[in-house]
Design an enzyme around this catalytic site. Structure first.
Site, PDB file in Angstrom:
ATOM      1  N   LEU A 158       0.827  -1.209   0.000  1.00  0.00           N
ATOM      2  CA  LEU A 158       0.000   0.000   0.000  1.00  0.00           C
ATOM      3  C   LEU A 158       0.864   1.262   0.000  1.00  0.00           C
ATOM      4  O   LEU A 158       1.764   1.400   0.816  1.00  0.00           O
ATOM      5  CB  LEU A 158      -0.895  -0.020   1.252  1.00  0.00           C
ATOM      6  CG  LEU A 158      -1.865   1.150   1.390  1.00  0.00           C
ATOM      7  CD1 LEU A 158      -2.883   1.161   0.284  1.00  0.00           C
ATOM      8  CD2 LEU A 158      -2.530   1.125   2.745  1.00  0.00           C
ATOM      9  N   ASP A 159       0.578   2.175  -0.904  1.00  0.00           N
ATOM     10  CA  ASP A 159       1.261   3.474  -0.978  1.00  0.00           C
ATOM     11  C   ASP A 159       2.758   3.357  -1.246  1.00  0.00           C
ATOM     12  O   ASP A 159       3.501   4.306  -1.003  1.00  0.00           O
ATOM     13  CB  ASP A 159       1.070   4.293   0.319  1.00  0.00           C
ATOM     14  CG  ASP A 159      -0.390   4.594   0.590  1.00  0.00           C
ATOM     15  OD1 ASP A 159      -1.207   4.448  -0.333  1.00  0.00           O
ATOM     16  OD2 ASP A 159      -0.714   4.967   1.722  1.00  0.00           O
ATOM     17  N   GLU A 160       3.199   2.223  -1.739  1.00  0.00           N
ATOM     18  CA  GLU A 160       4.643   2.040  -1.920  1.00  0.00           C
ATOM     19  C   GLU A 160       5.034   1.845  -3.379  1.00  0.00           C
ATOM     20  O   GLU A 160       6.195   1.593  -3.682  1.00  0.00           O
ATOM     21  CB  GLU A 160       5.127   0.824  -1.100  1.00  0.00           C
ATOM     22  CG  GLU A 160       5.045   0.986   0.396  1.00  0.00           C
ATOM     23  CD  GLU A 160       6.122   1.917   0.948  1.00  0.00           C
ATOM     24  OE1 GLU A 160       7.159   2.085   0.287  1.00  0.00           O
ATOM     25  OE2 GLU A 160       5.897   2.483   2.028  1.00  0.00           O
ATOM     26  N   ARG A 175      13.333   5.801  -2.983  1.00  0.00           N
ATOM     27  CA  ARG A 175      11.878   5.819  -3.117  1.00  0.00           C
ATOM     28  C   ARG A 175      11.444   6.338  -4.472  1.00  0.00           C
ATOM     29  O   ARG A 175      10.281   6.240  -4.847  1.00  0.00           O
ATOM     30  CB  ARG A 175      11.281   6.673  -1.992  1.00  0.00           C
ATOM     31  CG  ARG A 175       9.770   6.710  -1.933  1.00  0.00           C
ATOM     32  CD  ARG A 175       9.196   5.316  -1.654  1.00  0.00           C
ATOM     33  NE  ARG A 175       7.737   5.297  -1.780  1.00  0.00           N
ATOM     34  CZ  ARG A 175       7.101   5.049  -2.913  1.00  0.00           C
ATOM     35  NH1 ARG A 175       7.761   4.826  -4.034  1.00  0.00           N
ATOM     36  NH2 ARG A 175       5.777   5.031  -2.942  1.00  0.00           N
TER      37      ARG A 175
END
Lengths: 278, 278, 278, 278
Positions: free
Chosen positions: A221-223, C205
């Site tokens: 999730l959200d990555e 990221r």
């Protein structure tokens, strides 16, 4: 005469640009734009060529296979509108923006349907004569709910799913069916404020900038790989509600830019990051 | 082992990327980055290759001459610090920024000297052990003043002249001696507010954004190819002085970015516009 | 005739602006600018008045004390340059920017000294004839190191400490001695990437925007009230080092803006957030 | 209980804030937000107060008239949706944005009608059940065309006219009927590129930033008070058409922000400039 796009990525070595453009040149094709990038830490080469001409797709692929190393990824795409399905819950802002742009052919996509776990946005969608599927999640296991949605998707055969403020978490299984094909808009400047209530969190922390992140959905999730991030300045006068409203504006911008990039085949994914040839 | 940069521009035709990269490949060179652009209205092709390896410059040039059409522009550059001279009048802000960056090797240049028509900035420049030439323009014809400056320049043999708030207009003759080699920072968002007192003009017009423009100097005042433009928001509370101050900040940013691009050989000039490969 | 600034904050009630401006009006003072804000969740009122005139400070304070509720905070400030001490480690960029601005009186502060735990930046600081104190932290307990620094501070009596890339964590005790008077620049867009190596984290990221945050230092690392946040766009071509360099630029911008606001007494602190009257 | 807004502007003098807030305090009203500004070059004072309570409008006005100098401008506004008419030609983008926002009550306005000199946008407008008036300008004198439009306006009694890409120049007479009540979006960063084909001009000049300007319409074309300006970066890869498309995006943003400010009564006009209390 349509445009074609060639996406190649492989281990880096000398002469790759020369060799790949040679294949296109031998076929008498005209390169309109060409982009390359070498990811140093992985020693990996990426190239996107946009070209026109009398294209013999099989010949190009065969010659490239002969020229490049075995484990190269080669993708030849004939430009056409992407077939997409939009997922929403109750918020209309991102959806409204996409619908208006679609109405005037400003988005390289054909909206096959809008799917929602609430009925609220049907009236908006119906103005634009697009099918709206209300699939309630109430009293259903997550898997059962997704099964119902999958039935719709199987009929539509979409290229991409766009989560335009769809407030449900997808199962790993569902995500794995559409690898690198689900685009989400996340209501924060990731990785700050993951999870719920990002504006509440932002307000409490007293931040001076809020953001939005459009990314591919992965099992974490959200990555997933970030496509676009946008920000807007706020100050102490902003209530949580004001921040939400400002946030909506950047969400629209971020998602809109991300869709444009993805639907024009300008995005590579590598190591959970995106390489974008603008 | 130094990096080399190859800049080629010529009439567009099929296979150019293939042919040019072929010359580099035959020499066993390794392309680090490659950029191309076709200017459609002029049907002109631009390419920048950055590469490493055992470079035989003459061989590369000869092979490219054999491969490309006669009127192609070919420039092979061995990366090194550009030799620059900075021109100022009384304002220190852009100069200060360049001096600090230079002190810590953050700018791809060697500052040979600072030239000014006023003595005010000598104390700042001398802190950094850089020659300062005060060449007053008072009671001199423009040409005579420039003659004195040219004597300094002849000794220094600069690659570029940087007008970091030099408040004198250069003669056509002077400009022609340094074609495409003089970089100016203009205190407005060109083409708005050409000429003097741009902040006074901006204040009177009640603009909400002010800008700065870094451009190459041509014989037409404020009309040369734009390299970088930067802006900053202002509002009704800004006095002319406040606008000036805010303007300084964007001037620094714009000039700093422009110098970085030019000194790394990333800028082509064509039809009074710049093509920038970032 | 100097400018004065009145900062008042208290529980909100009707008529506060009328009452406070009444005190100034009765003294024949001329308000140049006036700002108010009510923090709704705390029902708290904030006001900043800038005024000129023949100021009798005691009379103003007494009358305000009589007019307002007992627990009001009242602060009357005669405008003057703030006395500051800059803390650095090895990075020169933020320091260089402040030194240049200070040299030309563009910052409302007097730099009493620069303190560093390394000797590297002495040569830069000495160019500007400002005392440089090298206080090594090697082989010392944190408290012992801070004791040495405190001796310097006691002589200098600074209004504010500016941590312009000071890479040491301060003890709670040290921080408590300078409550709301230590300003830090943090190399990320807080709350993303707290702690060390933010650019390494950002690179991994794959973010598309990096930022910097200037904040007051509290006993919680990286958790103090945010004053200014700035951002810059990056893309896949940025290495960790490129991100660091881009990050430096936004750090300078963020710190520079924060210092301007704080040194002009435009910042209230409340509930670990800042209220800024620009 | 509605919110009220008091707008006062008058020659500057001591004690104005105290006096004006005194009138509101005497009436037992609660000020939610208060903004003041003194335009130094004109020595003129501007104040905006937003307040709630049991409002006796006549009493407030009378007391203010007694308190302030004769030539003060005093405007007491009960907050309600502004009645607006949107003018368009063929471009849908700004219109689409306003219609979507209006559909979800995100704009402080009631759209009475859309007027166009072409029929193209009727299908879009009709989706939202808003009257569309097609008033062709063909074979009509400018005045005759405006007469037809005025008949519609007289029935509707709008507060504001919004020119959302209305590609007709209004006569002085028409403009004078709606002084400070016509809001336009101009497709450039005024004052650069006034007049027609701004993107063509921008392309030729090789600018790196393009903008949009929302302003009040005055009798001088493109010369009215600027409300909002927005910009977007472009580069050499942008064709005229790409610039147009990017320009559309900033046009939407600029107009949207301008409408929000005007419809919330946050904008004063003075000396052909705007004073905006955000």
């Amino acid at each position: 005469m349509a445009n074609y796009i060639l996406l190649v990525d492989c281990k880096d070595e000398k002469g790759l640009i020369h060799k790949i453009t040679g294949v296109l040149y031998n076929q008498g094709l005209n390169i309109i734009s060409n982009n390359e990038f070498v990811e140093e830490e992985a020693d990996h080469f990426f190239m996107r060529s946009e070209f026109t001409g009398e294209v013999n797709g099989d010949a190009i692929i065969t010659q490239l296979r002969d020229t490049l190393s075995k484990d190269s990824n080669i993708k030849l795409i004939k430009q056409r509108k992407k077939r997409i399905i939009i997922f929403v819950t109750k918020e209309h802002r991102c959806l409204g923006d996409i619908l208006i742009k679609n109405e005037y052919n400003e988005i390289n996509a054909e909206i096959l349907a809008v799917v929602s776990n609430y009925p609220d946005l049907e009236s908006l969608v119906s103005k634009f004569k697009i099918p709206f599927y209300y699939v309630s999640h109430l009293n259903k296991a997550r898997e059962a709910h997704e099964e119902e949605i999958l039935e719709i998707l199987e009929k539509c055969k979409p290229d991409y799913l766009v989560l335009a403020k769809y407030m449900r978490i997808l199962t790993r299984k569902f995500v794995s069916l559409f690898e690198n094909r689900i685009i989400n808009i996340h209501h924060s400047f990731l990785p700050a404020f993951v999870g719920v209530n990002p504006y509440e969190q932002a307000f409490k922390r007293g931040v001076k900038i809020i953001g939005a992140t459009s990314h591919f959905v992965t099992e974490q999730l959200d990555e997933g790989p970030i496509i676009v991030q946008e920000i807007i300045s706020v100050d102490h006068k902003y209530t949580v509600r004001d921040m939400e409203q400002a946030g909506r504006e950047v969400e629209i911008m971020a998602l809109s830019k991300a869709l444009k990039l993805v639907f024009e085949d300008k995005v590579f994914i590598s190591n959970n990051k995106t390489i974008i040839f603008e």
